[in-house]
Design a protein around this motif. Structure first.
Motif, PDB file in Angstrom:
ATOM      1  N   UNK A  97      -4.481  36.232   6.798  1.00  0.00           N
ATOM      2  CA  UNK A  97      -3.875  35.309   5.593  1.00  0.00           C
ATOM      3  C   UNK A  97      -3.968  33.858   5.820  1.00  0.00           C
ATOM      4  N   UNK A  98      -3.729  33.313   4.678  1.00  0.00           N
ATOM      5  CA  UNK A  98      -3.770  31.781   4.421  1.00  0.00           C
ATOM      6  C   UNK A  98      -2.551  31.179   5.293  1.00  0.00           C
ATOM      7  N   UNK A  99      -2.640  30.657   6.372  1.00  0.00           N
ATOM      8  CA  UNK A  99      -1.534  29.985   7.104  1.00  0.00           C
ATOM      9  C   UNK A  99      -1.046  28.746   6.442  1.00  0.00           C
ATOM     10  N   UNK A 100       0.201  28.660   6.333  1.00  0.00           N
ATOM     11  CA  UNK A 100       0.749  27.416   5.705  1.00  0.00           C
ATOM     12  C   UNK A 100       1.319  26.393   6.505  1.00  0.00           C
ATOM     13  N   UNK A 101       1.027  24.876   6.466  1.00  0.00           N
ATOM     14  CA  UNK A 101       1.709  23.977   7.065  1.00  0.00           C
ATOM     15  C   UNK A 101       3.295  23.655   6.828  1.00  0.00           C
ATOM     16  N   UNK A 102       3.787  22.924   7.715  1.00  0.00           N
ATOM     17  CA  UNK A 102       5.084  22.613   7.466  1.00  0.00           C
ATOM     18  C   UNK A 102       5.561  21.885   6.441  1.00  0.00           C
ATOM     19  N   UNK A 103       6.358  22.225   5.482  1.00  0.00           N
ATOM     20  CA  UNK A 103       6.797  21.480   4.355  1.00  0.00           C
ATOM     21  C   UNK A 103       5.764  21.687   3.220  1.00  0.00           C
ATOM     22  N   UNK A 104       4.679  22.618   3.251  1.00  0.00           N
ATOM     23  CA  UNK A 104       4.050  22.820   2.197  1.00  0.00           C
ATOM     24  C   UNK A 104       4.682  23.301   0.830  1.00  0.00           C
TER      25      UNK A 104
END
Length: 688
Positions: A515-522
């Motif tokens: 899966x696409x990993x998300x950065x903090x705050x995105x």
């Protein structure tokens, strides 16, 4: 531009107060610079130092909250990731705040709001890769006019009148410059959703304002193709572009041939997303450049990939490259140069050196002559492990400094694992046995169910020194560097499904859905859709034994490094021992020294006698209620001298200033259930 609207708060009495504050009888040039904080890192040299000593060892414990301001209403939702460091110039404090990245001006003695400016950017703001309030802004003055400059989430450079908060009409178009234009590239897929932005503060030096670029977190990029992170200088008066530096060289430029098979044409990222430093006297700018697309796999970009993960020196007026040094060849570890270079005038072997010292995620402090780029101490190329991921291109050597020694862990061995008890050590070894271990620059591995699941790394994505950077005392020539000493991260690569990415391999673990990993705050900014109740993915995989950190302490450290000698003077564990460690049943009765805390985003502040830094995690002890502590240490020895309570972790780097004869320390706190707040500490009035 129909989605661009601005708002301002201007009550008559507030404006009158603001004008009185920012129009002193003496000119701005006459204000003692050592009492203000006019740049993100205190000055353009990135020192985070002010020679103030009203707050000292004898009274630090007496600090009280002088004022505080919650940022909940500066946007359409609260922000839980407030990373800003305010400025204080000529009797006014300026900061970015809230989920809309508003700019606010405050009375530095009371925290009273003087004016506010923000931009409603609609879909463009909602699609921005770097949202929320960001880390700060820039101040510029010619002694008569004063301006505030910042970059919106939607990647617009805004210029405001520092006295009123109104856009400066003669700058760009009505006070703003669209940074997605005039960038020597066509931003794709379009100007609204094109991936490019920045969360750091612009830098104003001379008559030039300099802006870098940032992108999504790069662990699982959707494509090997992306927009490029060029750096530009603009005229601070008119907004006209003065120069551009191509961080991925164009055909015919130096470094183009380090992108083999034409990969410079389509590879992106390689931006400068952190803070930039400037030597105004020499007219030189120091650019800390990040990784190319993608962080952990470079098979689509064979070669050394200049200027990826390079420190680049350019001319302030023209942007012409003066010198560069690539810290990591063919980057594969997300070892972005993540923090501001520190400018230091030092003495080495009896000779004066104008130096630039670059902290790093890998825990090395790279020190150069900032005029010539020559290393102050040798940085030899050393052989490193070559991996076996299909299609990858590896550099057989990497530059490793001979001095100073590494100030944090940057590799993983069995000896680094938790060893409070033999049983815990054995369980840690069982976990580690599923991974490939090795020293710094051990390459990522293809993840396999039968092992290895990946490379167990430290000193990579969130190790060492991250965006808060270090501090430097120009009087003693000592640098102070916080580092995460235990931010261990498994780097496994899996074949990317075509519907996820066109890159051959992306971050993942065998047997798990890709899966696409998300950065903090995105997708958390004011113009983003409201978040779903389902938790988004994260690039951080917890590595622990029953909640205990997999690595043995110290988990986080502050190191003092003498730049004249290149030696570590002292190193301490920073932060209270986590509750899980202090309360773990099997450790009851054991004498465990303070471990420090496992976090990557702690900034330090240096005053005349103190090193000041807050904790990054909440704890509950007999000494204080549930919260975090702002701690002060002796600069010479590292001995703790005092601590004051914060209701939430430090998430923005602290700063200090004098106002009306009183010293203040301001720090941003947030995280967990606690929304963003700037808190100002000062001594009680009766003790002055």
């Amino acid at each position: 531009m129909r989605d661009r609207k601005s708002f301002r708060l201007h009550f008559g009495l507030l404006c009158a107060a603001a004008l009185a504050l920012v129009a002193p009888s003496t000119s701005p040039q006459s204000q003692p610079k050592s009492t203000d904080w006019p740049s993100y890192a205190a000055d353009l040299a990135g020192t985070r130092y002010r020679p103030l000593d009203q707050i000292n060892a004898s009274n630090f414990n007496d600090l009280e909250i002088a004022w505080r301001i919650k940022t909940d209403n500066f946007g359409d939702r609260p922000e839980y990731k407030l990373e800003g460091t305010p400025l204080m110039v000529n009797g006014v404090l300026y900061a970015t705040a809230g989920s809309r990245r508003a700019v606010i001006a405050l009375d530095p003695g009371t925290g009273e709001l003087l004016w506010i400016h923000g931009e409603h950017e609609g879909k463009r703001g909602g699609a921005a890769p770097r949202q929320l309030s960001g880390r700060g802004l820039a101040y510029w003055s010619d002694g008569k006019e004063e301006r505030i400059l910042y970059v919106t989430p939607g990647y617009r450079l805004i210029c405001l009148n520092a006295k009123t908060g109104l856009p400066v009409s003669g700058f760009g178009t009505g006070g703003f410059v669209d940074l997605k234009l005039n960038d020597d590239q066509d931003i794709f897929p379009d100007l609204t959703t094109g991936e490019i932005g920045i969360q750091s503060a612009p830098v104003a030096a001379g008559n030039t304002v300099i802006v870098g670029a940032a992108f999504r977190e790069g662990m699982t990029p959707r494509s090997m193709r992306n927009n490029k992170g060029y750096v530009r200088g603009f005229d601070v008066r008119t907004g006209k572009r003065l120069w551009i530096f191509h961080t991925i060289p164009k055909k015919g430029e130096l470094g183009y041939d380090t992108w083999e098979k034409g990969s410079a044409e389509y590879t992106g990222n390689t931006g400068v997303w952190t803070q930039i430093t400037v030597d105004e006297q020499l007219g030189l700018v120091y650019l800390p450049v990040e990784s190319p697309t993608s962080d952990f796999y470079g098979g689509h970009r064979p070669g050394n990939n200049l200027f990826g993960e390079s420190l680049v020196c350019v001319d302030l007026k023209t942007g012409e490259r003066k010198w560069h040094f690539q810290l990591v060849h063919h980057p594969l570890w997300d070892m972005d140069i993540s923090s501001a270079p520190i400018l230091a005038d030092i003495t080495v072997d009896g000779k004066p050196v104008k130096a630039v010292a670059q902290p790093s995620k890998q825990g090395f402090l790279y020190v150069f002559d900032r005029i010539t780029g020559k290393p102050v101490w040798p940085i030899p190329e050393k052989s490193v492990e070559v991996g076996s991921v299909p299609g990858e291109s590896y550099s057989p050597t990497q530059p490793i400094p001979s001095k100073p020694p590494a100030y944090s862990r940057n590799g993983v061995s069995v000896d680094d694992l938790i060893d409070f008890t033999p049983a815990l050590h054995d369980r840690a070894k069982e976990i580690a046995a599923k991974y490939h271990l090795g020293p710094v620059f051990t390459p990522p591995t293809a993840s396999k169910l039968d092992g290895p699941l990946g490379t167990l790394s430290i000193g990579t994505a969130s190790g060492g020194t991250n965006w808060p950077g270090g501090s430097y005392d120009p009087e003693t020539h000592v640098a102070y560097l916080y580092a995460c000493n235990s931010c261990v991260e498994p780097i496994g690569l899996v074949a990317a499904p075509k519907e996820v990415s066109d890159i051959a391999y992306i971050a993942g673990t065998a047997g798990h859905e890709v899966s696409i990993l998300r950065g903090p705050g995105e997708n958390a900014g004011a113009d983003s859709p409201k978040p779903s109740k389902k938790r988004a993915g994260s690039e951080y995989v917890p590595m622990n034994v029953d909640g205990l950190p997999l690595m043995k302490p110290p988990y986080g450290t502050i190191s003092a490094i003498n730049l004249d000698s290149g030696e570590i003077v002292w190193q301490i564990a920073h932060g209270e021992t986590p509750d899980i460690v202090r309360n773990y049943p099997a450790l009851k009765g054991l004498a465990i020294p303070r471990t420090g805390q496992q976090t990557y985003n702690i900034g330090t502040l240096i005053t005349k006698t103190l090193v000041i830094a807050g904790e990054g995690h909440i704890t509950t002890t007999a000494d204080h209620p549930r919260g975090a502590m702002l701690r002060a240490y002796d600069k010479k020895t590292g001995k703790e001298l005092g601590a004051v309570f914060m209701p939430a972790p430090q998430t923005g780097s602290p700063m200090t200033y004098m106002h009306n004869g009183k010293q203040y320390i301001v720090v941003a706190v947030s995280g967990g259930p606690y929304s963003g707040e700037y808190i100002a500490y000062a001594l009680p009035s009766e003790s002055e």
